[in-house]
Enzyme design. Structure first.
Site, PDB file in Angstrom:
ATOM      1  N   LYS B 105       0.598  -0.940  -0.300  1.00 30.66           N
ATOM      2  CA  LYS B 105       0.090  -0.723   0.232  1.00 30.66           C
ATOM      3  C   LYS B 105       0.852   1.131  -0.489  1.00 30.66           C
ATOM      4  CE  LYS B 105      -2.962   2.689   2.616  1.00 30.66           C
ATOM      5  NZ  LYS B 105      -3.733   3.012   4.092  1.00 30.66           N
ATOM      6  N   GLY B 166      -9.139   9.343   9.954  1.00 26.10           N
ATOM      7  CA  GLY B 166      -8.984   9.580  11.002  1.00 26.10           C
ATOM      8  C   GLY B 166      -9.941  10.253  11.727  1.00 26.10           C
ATOM      9  N   ALA B 192      -9.808   5.466   4.321  1.00 25.80           N
ATOM     10  CA  ALA B 192      -9.896   6.743   5.071  1.00 25.80           C
ATOM     11  C   ALA B 192     -11.224   7.225   5.376  1.00 25.80           C
ATOM     12  CB  ALA B 192      -8.844   7.739   4.808  1.00 25.80           C
ATOM     13  N   GLY B 193     -11.623   8.060   6.947  1.00 22.07           N
ATOM     14  CA  GLY B 193     -12.328   8.235   6.661  1.00 22.07           C
ATOM     15  C   GLY B 193     -14.149   7.218   7.197  1.00 22.07           C
ATOM     16  N   ASN B 214      -9.779   1.791   9.735  1.00 23.31           N
ATOM     17  CA  ASN B 214      -8.902   1.079  10.806  1.00 23.31           C
ATOM     18  C   ASN B 214      -8.655   1.823  12.409  1.00 23.31           C
ATOM     19  OD1 ASN B 214      -6.707   1.083  12.991  1.00 23.31           O
ATOM     20  ND2 ASN B 214      -5.270   1.640  11.663  1.00 23.31           N
TER      21      ASN B 214
END
Lengths: 73, 263, 263, 73, 263, 263, 73, 73
Positions: B105, B166, B192-193, B214
């Protein structure tokens, strides 16, 4: 640790270190108590194949990076 | 349902097949046992990991591999902390040596408070990594033209952000994500998000091939429950996408017949 | 996950316990076999049904019970087509005789194009039904004061609309739904308006006890797949609600540590 | 169907119907080919308990509603 | 623009004509001079006022009329604080005696935290007020059926909430507001919930005849500037509604011709 | 209000001062008289224009300058139709010769259906134009890092898209627009995507220095009314931004005092 | 205030008050320093037309409400 | 238009054109009926300053671009 002329000076993960001459990467990992199957090593910016650790003798001023996987996103 | 999914709805990236459409990051958990439990509960088959120096001052510190087995989960090493093509290549060469594979990644982040992908640097790094033989899943902005360029240069998956890393805001610009999906020949993942389960469901209903989560799991009050929620949410979104939703209408239509009433 | 839910997260209405938080309507399917397959796939334990005259001109027409067994699924008879308290009581007395129980869904709809609940008539009908011994799950507007009044008069569940019936628009006024939930001592369900899986996930994350879905499943391109999607979506939303989502933030925070980088 | 003076006239589900005198609700259901376990019956706006169908004799001008459950939201 | 509006786009309630489509509440300002300045800046022609006991312990306290002239602005007395039809009638009879007219704003609020309109009490009070000869502009929920009932019983304007009073959340359920508008023969105003200028613009573009604003002006950092903003925002929304906006499209279309390029 | 704005709230780009915060595009109108009337009504002081070959086959065709006087409005020549730095420089050199100034709008668009800005080409063209002495207002994506780079290389204004050109969807990603604004030292304008007045109001409330509108005015049912709407909408948004809106709250707060009630 | 037998007791805006007998509503407003054009008055729950203030003589136990307009939403 | 050896051949806005020798840019604009204050001209990819139109004599194979402002977003 105290050092003598017989010892070689190198850097491991940015920290200066002194070792007995003739030590190999495998020996370094052993001394550091690290499992070679869980790390990767760069010597002077060159990847060192794991299969060769036992044959690679450390030299003065070597810059060693020992890395592993940690949690990340 | 897994069985069903496994058999009837796997997805493929760089020749590898996965039944789970949820990729989980391993950062930010309060400890490794929680990491392991959440990843187990998520049903994921691929986890992102970072490459860092071994801590020489605490050699007995537990290691991620002891809790999240690389033999069970595909490790996806990231370039977090790299800001140039050189750093990315150097970091992922170490990852390749440590892990033995080349699916990675790529993320090159700009400064806070956005940590928005630095697309100029990302394009350069992607080129260098592909030249070096890596299979690159690339974190990027929701720019459909840049996304197409990354695909054309050989990236194996396009991973536009839904919102800042985040932030937990969910997909901020669904139109652009959809346009990227419609125009792509490789898998598109929202990375993300995602803040909670319905963000994941929503992303999957846009037509994403998978979602990467995550913080939303790691920082939830109960990471294991949230991991289960994300697993279900991703499955729900994928199933709904395949099922074909009803159109939105600004008027009502009754659910029960208006005939045969008693009088 | 069902097993888990069954054991650790059932909900209760009028003394009955249910593991599934999805109630499915049986209207609008193209045929009864599809109805049966979708309801099976949804994992629901309660289905809404209407009461209508037997069709004397086609006595061999298949009946709902032959496909959706009342012994397996709790039938929730509704008052669709009733516009007064008398009609509602009369219809549900017949339902009680036909089905043998008194848990019912009260809905008194206004005219098209909104089919919005007629709250004045609904309040009167609820009173009459409760007096007649029924346990009333009531379809209503998202008016928190009317909702409280219905609860105080003895309704066993409050079911505010998310959006007009069959519109597929999802929850239009989440703030009001949340205020109804925070203020209620009986179960609150979103009824009407769910259009796809993430609408159900979203409703559950607001804190609803369950969601009622009909058109979104029955009219989807593939009702069985959508039923599975709704099952997963409701589970996802419930799990996320229990897990406690991360807060929304307008700034980013990195997922990987910025220390231990190689130099 | 043709009717005679001996027959009674009633309404079933809004439709006029003629039946032989003395017929019970159970008989009506049988004639209509309906399974009594799947329906509910109202006679002149009063619910008729299923257990009594066999005993309830129909009368002139009875208004009968026979309902069942169908798909609804 | 006022001139233009005055001549070409007035609206009418209970036979009175107004060029300004902004009604301003007089509550919550830090002092009466600010109240006067903001109302002046807003360009409004109608202000809502409350009826309260004269403070006998401070007889020289300045009075609203000294700052906001009833001869210049139409006073619209409200029933704030009334919870029954009797209280509302009694309060507005006093208002009629004090002010000499019978155009009034009926509001019967439920308890905090929603202060949502109590529709059952509102319907009763509206009936009593109309019987007593008042012309009732009624604050209500966004329930299209209740709104129609209020119109049919003779209310001269329907004023559904956009969001809870003072919340500043803007119109939460535009679909219902639009359905109320499409179905109404009397003016429809959004009352409560406007938080800033674009909320007012948005409400007007839905087709409202006017907007009522209080907290958003009174509690803004600079009430006079916000009053000007609301004036402009309401005009913008009304003009756009009349102009007929372009449709929303999910694809782009160029603004410059692609022919005649140099080569 | 103009007078007021002129005196107390002008904005500046490349040393030029403007009272109006609305820039209007001159494309897509049904004819030149309508163009002129709408631009007049909009109160704008700057209009975008394209550079194209004179039509030799119809030499008497009316020209834009005959309807929209360059002496009254600042012409902002754009690079529509250019896909490389060379084409952009060549086109704008001609524009400079034709118009005599060097304030220009750079836009390098990708292919349909997005016509999304091609950021890689835009960065190259911006560099070339600045080297050639142009003052560049640059149309770009809502990427805060690319926006900062464009500012650092000397662009005099950053103009991120709100949504695809001509889509009329309004600002799709307000968070990113706000982050670009907070991080910029030069004016930030929303360009593209505005569909109606409240989109412009909304953009201005985000803190934009100005808004650029073309399709929403040119293609409205009544372009002149919509031009007036946009003028008012931009003023409303700017005033509200300066006034400081009330915070959003999820609970209500009464507008009338609850003391002094009659008993 | 001290009171005597000659005085009457009443309530104004919920507060007990004593006044000299014979006082009218107009007199009360004057004593309270209130501008009659800006208030409305209820006497024992009945509206008192402004035009009659001068003629309305207060009586024992009267309940008077004097209201005006204040800021409200 | 018919052409002779005396004429020169050039391209204007991509279209081939023949003109009498010795013609200047100003003359070309006049012939085309264009107002020089409203156009800009490129000759063989070089901008021609407006002030010089009268002095610039056209030559064979010139590639001329004559542009103006039109409506654009």
């Amino acid at each position: 640790m105290s050092t003598t002329l017989e010892q070689l000076r190198l850097t491991v993960n940015g920290e200066p270190m002194s070792l007995a001459r003739g030590k190999t990467l495998a020996g370094l990992l052993a001394e550091l108590g690290l499992d070679m199957r869980k790390v990767a090593i760069e010597r002077n910016r060159e990847i060192v194949p794991r299969s060769t650790y036992a044959g690679v003798v450390l030299e003065d001023a070597d810059a060693i990076e020992i890395v592993h996987f940690i949690g990340g996103g | 349902m897994d069985g069903a999914l496994r058999s009837d709805d796997a997805w493929t990236v760089a020749g590898r097949h996965f039944a789970s459409r949820l990729i989980v990051g391993t950062g930010k958990y309060k400890d490794l046992p929680t990491t392991a439990a959440a990843i187990e509960a998520s049903g994921t088959e691929m986890v992102t990991v970072a490459v860092r120096r071994v801590n020489l001052s605490d050699r007995n510190a537990p290691m991620l591999q002891d809790y999240v087995s690389p033999s069970r989960y595909t490790y996806l090493p990231n370039t977090a902390g790299c800001f140039t093509a050189d750093e990315a290549v150097r970091t992922l060469r170490l990852a390749r040596e440590a892990g033995g594979w080349n699916l990675v990644k790529l993320e090159v982040l700009g400064p806070p408070p956005t940590l928005y992908p630095d697309m100029a640097a990302t394009l350069l790094a992607a080129e260098a990594l592909i030249r070096d033989g890596f299979e690159v899943m690339v974190y990027c902005s929701d720019d459909p033209i840049a996304a197409k360029r990354l695909e054309e240069m050989g990236c194996v998956a396009i991973m536009p952000l839904g919102a800042p890393i985040g932030s937990g805001l969910g997909v901020q610009n669904p139109l652009m994500i959809r346009m990227i999906i419609e125009n792509a020949k490789v898998p598109v993942l929202v990375d993300a998000g995602v803040g909670t389960a319905y963000d994941a469901t929503f992303a999957m209903e846009l037509g994403c091939d998978a979602v990467l989560v995550n913080s939303a799991i790691a920082m939830a009050n109960d990471p294991v429950l949230m991991a289960r929620a994300m697993k279900a949410g991703v499955e729900a979104g994928r199933l709904a996408y395949r099922a074909g939703r009803i159109p939105r209408r600004d008027a009502a239509s009754a659910s029960s017949p208006m005939t045969g009433l008693i009088r």
